[in-house]
Design a protein around this motif. Structure first.
Motif, PDB file in Angstrom:
ATOM      1  N   UNK A  81       0.859  -1.233  -0.043  1.00  0.00           N
ATOM      2  CA  UNK A  81       0.012  -0.226  -0.308  1.00  0.00           C
ATOM      3  C   UNK A  81       0.945   1.481   0.134  1.00  0.00           C
ATOM      4  N   UNK A  82       1.895   1.295   0.742  1.00  0.00           N
ATOM      5  CA  UNK A  82       3.033   2.311   0.998  1.00  0.00           C
ATOM      6  C   UNK A  82       3.570   2.677  -0.165  1.00  0.00           C
ATOM      7  N   UNK A  83       3.671   3.761  -0.735  1.00  0.00           N
ATOM      8  CA  UNK A  83       4.602   4.008  -1.913  1.00  0.00           C
ATOM      9  C   UNK A  83       6.013   3.802  -1.713  1.00  0.00           C
ATOM     10  N   UNK A  84       6.859   3.872  -2.848  1.00  0.00           N
ATOM     11  CA  UNK A  84       8.181   3.831  -2.443  1.00  0.00           C
ATOM     12  C   UNK A  84       9.052   5.158  -1.907  1.00  0.00           C
ATOM     13  N   UNK A  85       7.967   6.076  -1.445  1.00  0.00           N
ATOM     14  CA  UNK A  85       8.427   7.193  -0.905  1.00  0.00           C
ATOM     15  C   UNK A  85       8.894   6.580   0.583  1.00  0.00           C
ATOM     16  N   UNK A  86       8.270   5.802   0.977  1.00  0.00           N
ATOM     17  CA  UNK A  86       8.423   5.515   2.317  1.00  0.00           C
ATOM     18  C   UNK A  86       9.165   4.314   2.350  1.00  0.00           C
ATOM     19  N   UNK A  87      10.065   3.973   3.874  1.00  0.00           N
ATOM     20  CA  UNK A  87      10.550   2.655   3.998  1.00  0.00           C
ATOM     21  C   UNK A  87      10.119   2.345   5.217  1.00  0.00           C
ATOM     22  N   UNK A  88      10.059   1.176   5.689  1.00  0.00           N
ATOM     23  CA  UNK A  88       9.638   0.444   7.097  1.00  0.00           C
ATOM     24  C   UNK A  88      10.849   0.216   7.669  1.00  0.00           C
ATOM     25  N   UNK A  89      10.654   0.784   9.142  1.00  0.00           N
ATOM     26  CA  UNK A  89      11.777   0.391   9.948  1.00  0.00           C
ATOM     27  C   UNK A  89      11.390   0.104  11.193  1.00  0.00           C
ATOM     28  N   UNK A  90      12.088  -0.463  12.117  1.00  0.00           N
ATOM     29  CA  UNK A  90      11.613  -0.600  13.486  1.00  0.00           C
ATOM     30  C   UNK A  90      11.966   0.163  14.662  1.00  0.00           C
ATOM     31  N   UNK A  91      11.116   0.802  15.362  1.00  0.00           N
ATOM     32  CA  UNK A  91      11.441   1.619  16.265  1.00  0.00           C
ATOM     33  C   UNK A  91      10.690   1.271  17.481  1.00  0.00           C
ATOM     34  N   UNK A  92      11.068   2.259  18.560  1.00  0.00           N
ATOM     35  CA  UNK A  92      10.455   2.011  20.143  1.00  0.00           C
ATOM     36  C   UNK A  92       9.659   3.120  20.356  1.00  0.00           C
ATOM     37  N   UNK A  93       8.555   2.814  20.694  1.00  0.00           N
ATOM     38  CA  UNK A  93       7.476   4.088  21.195  1.00  0.00           C
ATOM     39  C   UNK A  93       7.851   4.215  22.739  1.00  0.00           C
ATOM     40  N   UNK A  94       7.075   5.624  22.893  1.00  0.00           N
ATOM     41  CA  UNK A  94       6.939   6.261  24.333  1.00  0.00           C
ATOM     42  C   UNK A  94       6.768   4.955  25.251  1.00  0.00           C
ATOM     43  N   UNK A  95       5.831   4.271  24.962  1.00  0.00           N
ATOM     44  CA  UNK A  95       5.322   3.342  25.943  1.00  0.00           C
ATOM     45  C   UNK A  95       6.337   2.063  26.204  1.00  0.00           C
ATOM     46  N   UNK A  96       7.514   1.940  25.291  1.00  0.00           N
ATOM     47  CA  UNK A  96       8.413   0.908  25.346  1.00  0.00           C
ATOM     48  C   UNK A  96       8.162  -0.283  24.261  1.00  0.00           C
ATOM     49  N   UNK A  97       6.884  -0.245  23.750  1.00  0.00           N
ATOM     50  CA  UNK A  97       6.601  -0.994  22.592  1.00  0.00           C
ATOM     51  C   UNK A  97       7.284  -0.845  21.653  1.00  0.00           C
ATOM     52  N   UNK A  98       7.953  -2.026  20.917  1.00  0.00           N
ATOM     53  CA  UNK A  98       8.698  -2.033  19.821  1.00  0.00           C
ATOM     54  C   UNK A  98       7.724  -2.151  18.461  1.00  0.00           C
ATOM     55  N   UNK A  99       7.744  -1.319  17.486  1.00  0.00           N
ATOM     56  CA  UNK A  99       6.797  -1.328  16.489  1.00  0.00           C
ATOM     57  C   UNK A  99       7.485  -1.175  15.193  1.00  0.00           C
ATOM     58  N   UNK A 100       6.971  -1.342  14.107  1.00  0.00           N
ATOM     59  CA  UNK A 100       7.344  -0.874  12.891  1.00  0.00           C
ATOM     60  C   UNK A 100       6.629   0.430  12.539  1.00  0.00           C
ATOM     61  N   UNK A 101       7.224   1.256  11.681  1.00  0.00           N
ATOM     62  CA  UNK A 101       6.928   2.601  11.200  1.00  0.00           C
ATOM     63  C   UNK A 101       7.259   2.971   9.899  1.00  0.00           C
ATOM     64  N   UNK A 102       6.599   3.561   8.905  1.00  0.00           N
ATOM     65  CA  UNK A 102       6.922   4.004   7.861  1.00  0.00           C
ATOM     66  C   UNK A 102       7.593   5.529   7.591  1.00  0.00           C
ATOM     67  N   UNK A 103       8.847   5.521   7.376  1.00  0.00           N
ATOM     68  CA  UNK A 103       9.402   6.758   7.367  1.00  0.00           C
ATOM     69  C   UNK A 103       9.785   7.069   5.881  1.00  0.00           C
ATOM     70  N   UNK A 104      10.573   8.312   5.718  1.00  0.00           N
ATOM     71  CA  UNK A 104      11.080   8.838   4.406  1.00  0.00           C
ATOM     72  C   UNK A 104      11.964   7.966   4.003  1.00  0.00           C
ATOM     73  N   UNK A 105      12.014   7.531   2.742  1.00  0.00           N
ATOM     74  CA  UNK A 105      12.994   6.838   2.050  1.00  0.00           C
ATOM     75  C   UNK A 105      14.499   7.477   1.762  1.00  0.00           C
TER      76      UNK A 105
END
Length: 105
Positions: A81-105
């Motif tokens: 769904x996400x365009x090639x303008x985004x890339x998916x990386x793993x980050x840690x949220x404020x809650x401490x949860x590890x999650x995937x996010x789409x950021x700038x490619x």
């Protein structure tokens, strides 16, 4: 199960039904040390305005969003769904949860 942090279009119930053929469940969370940047993506009918997460030099910058519980198959659908303008990386949220996010490619 995985966590996918959404700060944009994937929060829409209509988009979730279109992409995943189901509604996602999640909890509000925050990503610290990132900010949103405006940019345009060429869509089928012209240029569309979107925004993308980028790292910030200010550690107090934050992006509000929702951490959705998803399957590996859901992540593949989100990647498509996400365009090639985004890339998916793993980050840690404020809650401490590890999650995937789409950021700038």
């Amino acid at each position: 199960m995985e966590q996918l942090f959404s700060y944009g279009t994937l929060q829409s119930k209509e988009i979730q039904m279109q992409v995943f053929n189901k509604l996602l469940s999640g909890t509000e969370d925050k990503l610290l040390g990132y900010k949103l940047k405006d940019f345009q993506i060429e869509e089928e009918f012209g240029m569309e305005d979107y925004f993308v997460a980028i790292p910030s030099e200010n550690p107090s910058d934050a992006i509000n969003g929702i951490a959705f519980t998803v399957t590996n198959e859901d992540l593949i659908k989100a990647d498509q769904f996400e365009s090639n303008a985004y890339k998916r990386i793993q980050i840690t949220l404020q809650s401490g949860l590890s999650a995937w996010i789409y950021i700038e490619s």
